[in-house]
Every structure is written in C-alpha cells, then in structure tokens.
Design a protein around this motif. Structure first.
Motif, short mmCIF file in Angstrom:
data_model
loop_
_atom_site.label_atom_id
_atom_site.label_comp_id
_atom_site.label_asym_id
_atom_site.label_seq_id
_atom_site.Cartn_x
_atom_site.Cartn_y
_atom_site.Cartn_z
N THR A 167 11.10 -45.68 -31.26
CA THR A 167 10.83 -46.68 -32.30
C THR A 167 10.91 -48.12 -31.79
OG1 THR A 167 13.13 -46.26 -32.93
CG2 THR A 167 11.43 -45.31 -34.31
N GLY A 168 11.11 -48.28 -30.50
CA GLY A 168 11.17 -49.63 -29.95
C GLY A 168 11.37 -49.55 -28.45
N THR A 169 11.49 -50.69 -27.82
CA THR A 169 11.71 -50.77 -26.38
C THR A 169 13.20 -51.02 -26.11
OG1 THR A 169 11.14 -53.11 -26.52
CG2 THR A 169 9.38 -51.59 -25.89
N PRO A 170 13.66 -50.75 -24.88
CA PRO A 170 15.09 -50.92 -24.59
C PRO A 170 15.64 -52.31 -24.92
CG PRO A 170 14.06 -49.66 -22.85
CD PRO A 170 12.94 -50.13 -23.74
N ASP A 171 14.82 -53.33 -24.82
CA ASP A 171 15.33 -54.67 -25.11
C ASP A 171 15.58 -54.88 -26.60
OD1 ASP A 171 12.42 -54.55 -25.29
OD2 ASP A 171 12.51 -56.69 -25.73
N GLN A 172 15.16 -53.92 -27.44
CA GLN A 172 15.39 -54.02 -28.88
C GLN A 172 16.54 -53.11 -29.35
OE1 GLN A 172 13.95 -56.02 -30.94
NE2 GLN A 172 12.23 -56.82 -29.75
N GLU A 173 17.32 -52.59 -28.41
CA GLU A 173 18.34 -51.61 -28.78
C GLU A 173 19.39 -52.15 -29.75
OE1 GLU A 173 20.07 -49.68 -25.40
OE2 GLU A 173 18.47 -48.20 -25.30
N GLU A 174 19.77 -53.41 -29.61
CA GLU A 174 20.79 -53.96 -30.52
C GLU A 174 20.29 -53.98 -31.95
OE1 GLU A 174 23.98 -54.63 -29.81
OE2 GLU A 174 23.44 -53.72 -27.89
N VAL A 175 19.01 -54.28 -32.13
CA VAL A 175 18.43 -54.26 -33.48
C VAL A 175 18.33 -52.83 -33.98
CG1 VAL A 175 16.39 -54.82 -34.85
CG2 VAL A 175 17.12 -56.36 -33.02
N LEU A 176 17.91 -51.92 -33.10
CA LEU A 176 17.73 -50.53 -33.50
C LEU A 176 19.05 -49.85 -33.85
CD1 LEU A 176 14.93 -49.56 -30.98
CD2 LEU A 176 14.72 -49.72 -33.47
N PRO A 181 21.34 -46.18 -36.96
CA PRO A 181 22.71 -46.29 -36.46
C PRO A 181 23.26 -45.08 -35.72
CG PRO A 181 22.67 -46.08 -38.85
CD PRO A 181 21.27 -46.33 -38.43
N HIS A 182 22.78 -43.88 -36.02
CA HIS A 182 23.38 -42.69 -35.43
C HIS A 182 22.41 -41.89 -34.57
CE1 HIS A 182 25.92 -43.13 -39.28
NE2 HIS A 182 26.36 -43.91 -38.34
N ALA A 183 21.26 -42.48 -34.28
CA ALA A 183 20.34 -41.88 -33.31
C ALA A 183 20.75 -42.33 -31.91
CB ALA A 183 18.91 -42.31 -33.62
N SER A 184 20.29 -41.59 -30.90
CA SER A 184 20.61 -41.99 -29.53
C SER A 184 19.94 -43.30 -29.18
CB SER A 184 20.11 -40.92 -28.54
OG SER A 184 20.81 -39.71 -28.71
N PRO A 185 20.56 -44.13 -28.34
CA PRO A 185 19.92 -45.36 -27.88
C PRO A 185 18.58 -45.05 -27.20
CG PRO A 185 22.24 -45.34 -27.27
CD PRO A 185 21.92 -43.96 -27.79
N ILE A 186 17.67 -46.00 -27.28
CA ILE A 186 16.33 -45.80 -26.72
C ILE A 186 16.39 -45.41 -25.25
CG2 ILE A 186 14.17 -46.97 -26.11
CD1 ILE A 186 14.31 -46.27 -29.04
N ARG A 187 17.27 -46.05 -24.48
CA ARG A 187 17.36 -45.71 -23.05
C ARG A 187 17.71 -44.24 -22.85
NH1 ARG A 187 19.00 -51.04 -23.19
NH2 ARG A 187 18.08 -52.41 -21.60
N GLN A 188 18.60 -43.71 -23.68
CA GLN A 188 18.97 -42.30 -23.55
C GLN A 188 17.81 -41.38 -23.95
OE1 GLN A 188 22.64 -41.28 -25.52
NE2 GLN A 188 23.78 -42.94 -24.53
N ARG A 189 17.06 -41.78 -24.97
CA ARG A 189 15.91 -40.97 -25.38
C ARG A 189 14.86 -40.93 -24.27
NH1 ARG A 189 14.58 -43.33 -31.40
NH2 ARG A 189 16.64 -44.28 -31.66
N MET A 190 14.61 -42.10 -23.66
CA MET A 190 13.63 -42.16 -22.59
C MET A 190 14.10 -41.37 -21.38
SD MET A 190 12.43 -46.14 -23.04
CE MET A 190 11.13 -46.08 -21.82
N ALA A 191 15.39 -41.41 -21.09
CA ALA A 191 15.94 -40.63 -19.99
C ALA A 191 15.78 -39.14 -20.25
CB ALA A 191 17.40 -40.99 -19.76
N ALA A 192 15.96 -38.73 -21.50
CA ALA A 192 15.83 -37.32 -21.86
C ALA A 192 14.41 -36.84 -21.66
CB ALA A 192 16.27 -37.11 -23.30
N ILE A 193 13.43 -37.63 -22.07
CA ILE A 193 12.04 -37.19 -21.94
C ILE A 193 11.62 -37.21 -20.47
CG2 ILE A 193 10.69 -39.33 -22.17
CD1 ILE A 193 10.18 -36.16 -24.26
N ARG A 194 12.18 -38.14 -19.68
CA ARG A 194 11.90 -38.12 -18.24
C ARG A 194 12.48 -36.87 -17.59
NH1 ARG A 194 13.59 -43.83 -18.36
NH2 ARG A 194 11.74 -45.15 -18.37
N GLU A 195 13.68 -36.48 -17.99
CA GLU A 195 14.28 -35.28 -17.42
C GLU A 195 13.47 -34.05 -17.80
OE1 GLU A 195 18.39 -32.64 -17.46
OE2 GLU A 195 18.49 -34.81 -17.77
N ALA A 196 13.02 -34.00 -19.05
CA ALA A 196 12.18 -32.88 -19.47
C ALA A 196 10.92 -32.79 -18.61
CB ALA A 196 11.81 -33.03 -20.94
#
Length: 215
Positions: A167-176, A181-196
């Motif tokens: 839903t946004g880029t890593p630089d928007q994590e504080e807003v997201l 509030p209880h979803a994983s941070p964007i960086r963690q989501r992107m890391a998960a899809i990279r690992e997959a």
C-alpha cells in the motif's frame, strides 16, 4: 518474529478478539470470478486484526449478525472477529465440492492477521485445500508471517500463488503504521515476497488501495 508480534498484539495493543462461527468454508465468489482472480473464496472471520482504516469489510458485511452478537459496530475499529472452526469446514468443502478451481485466501479478511496467526488459520486452511486434488490457491496477505508456511507452499508450488498487498513505499512506513496499524511493515512484506521468489514460488503483488499522497 511472528510469535513475538502476535504476543504484542494480544497483550500490548489490547485488541478485542471475538469468536463467531460461520457457516461456509469454501464458497463461490462471483465478483472475483468476473475479474479472473478466483472462482472460490475462503475467509477466516468477518473482521481481521490488521485494523486498516480504509477497510471496506464493515460496509460489505454491515448486516451480518456477527456484529450484533459480538456487541460491535461494523464501522468501528479496535477489534477482530475470527472463526476458529474455519479449517474444519474448509476441509469438508474441499472434499464435497466437485467443480474445483482457484481459491482466494482471503477476500474479506487476512488469514495471517495477528489473531489468525495465533491459531495458524492460514496454514491449516492451506493444508485442508491442498490435500485434495484439483484445487489451486491464491494467497493475499499484509503479513510477513506467511514466510513460516513457505515449507508447505514449496511442496505444492505449482498450485499456490503467494501474494502480498503493498500500500505504499518504505519511505511511507511511519504514515502506514497509522493507517494499517497491525499489518507488517512494508519492508517486511517486500522481504517476504523476495524470499518467496528466491525459493521459486509463484508470486504476485497487489497495489491496493492507491492512497492519495501515500502511494
């Protein structure tokens, strides 16, 4: 990581988690079928603990009796409604339904949201579907905890698509953090899809919703 996050969700965030039994396991999804996304759907509850402020599930299910039974307003936040019996009904329907297709896990809630993680609902639903031939599964989640189930997905790599909602880029994590509030941070989501992807799993990303000034 997922266990620590789930514990913080229950103890520190103090979300209200309700249990409400649903009637269906695997159901047809005409709207997703029209879009060519899936033929069937599984949902593990009626309100997930990601608590995204833009969530439309309350509007879609506003007349569902679960809200009255749990004493909650479908348009409020700070709570989740989950059905712990979902995997058993999914297993029943996976055998019963003869016309099989692509199952979206999930369309209204997140099977890897913190309250679902506590009971491993995402994995158990996956196992119930994949143990029957003819089914395929499209996962969509905002939680990096899905990584813990890559071992199962690897054994059925040709039948599962792993999707992450971005839903946004890593630089928007504080807003997201405020909006989701209880979803994983964007960086963690992107890391998960990279690992997959690195494991050779079938992957996709969903950029939704596109929020003005954020994405």
């Amino acid at each position: 990581m997922a266990e620590d996050y789930q514990r913080r969700f229950i103890e520190e965030i103090a979300m209200r988690v309700h249990q409400y039994p649903l009637k269906t396991g695997i159901s047809r999804t005409p709207e997703f079928e029209k879009k060519g996304l899936a033929t069937h759907a599984v949902n593990v509850g009626t309100k997930c603990g990601n608590n995204c402020l833009y969530c439309s599930t309350g509007a879609v299910l506003r007349m569902h009796p679960c809200f009255r039974a749990c004493g909650e307003n479908p348009f409020d936040f700070g709570y989740a409604i989950v059905d712990l019996g979902t995997p058993e009904r999914v297993a029943r329907d996976a055998v019963r339904i003869q016309e099989r297709g692509l199952v979206q896990l999930c369309t209204l809630t997140d099977a890897w949201a913190p309250e679902a993680q506590e009971h491993r609902l995402g994995r158990r639903c996956l196992e119930a579907i994949l143990c029957q031939p003819g089914w395929m599964v499209r996962i969509l989640t905002k939680n990096a905890a899905v990584i813990e189930d890559f071992d199962l997905i690897e054994r059925h790599r040709d039948r599962v698509l792993v999707g992450m909602s971005i839903t946004g880029t890593p630089d928007q994590e504080e807003v997201l953090k405020v909006i989701e509030p209880h979803a994983s941070p964007i960086r963690q989501r992107m890391a998960a899809i990279r690992e997959a992807h690195a494991r050779g799993l079938r992957t996709y990303g969903m950029f939704c919703p596109i929020l003005p000034g954020i994405a």
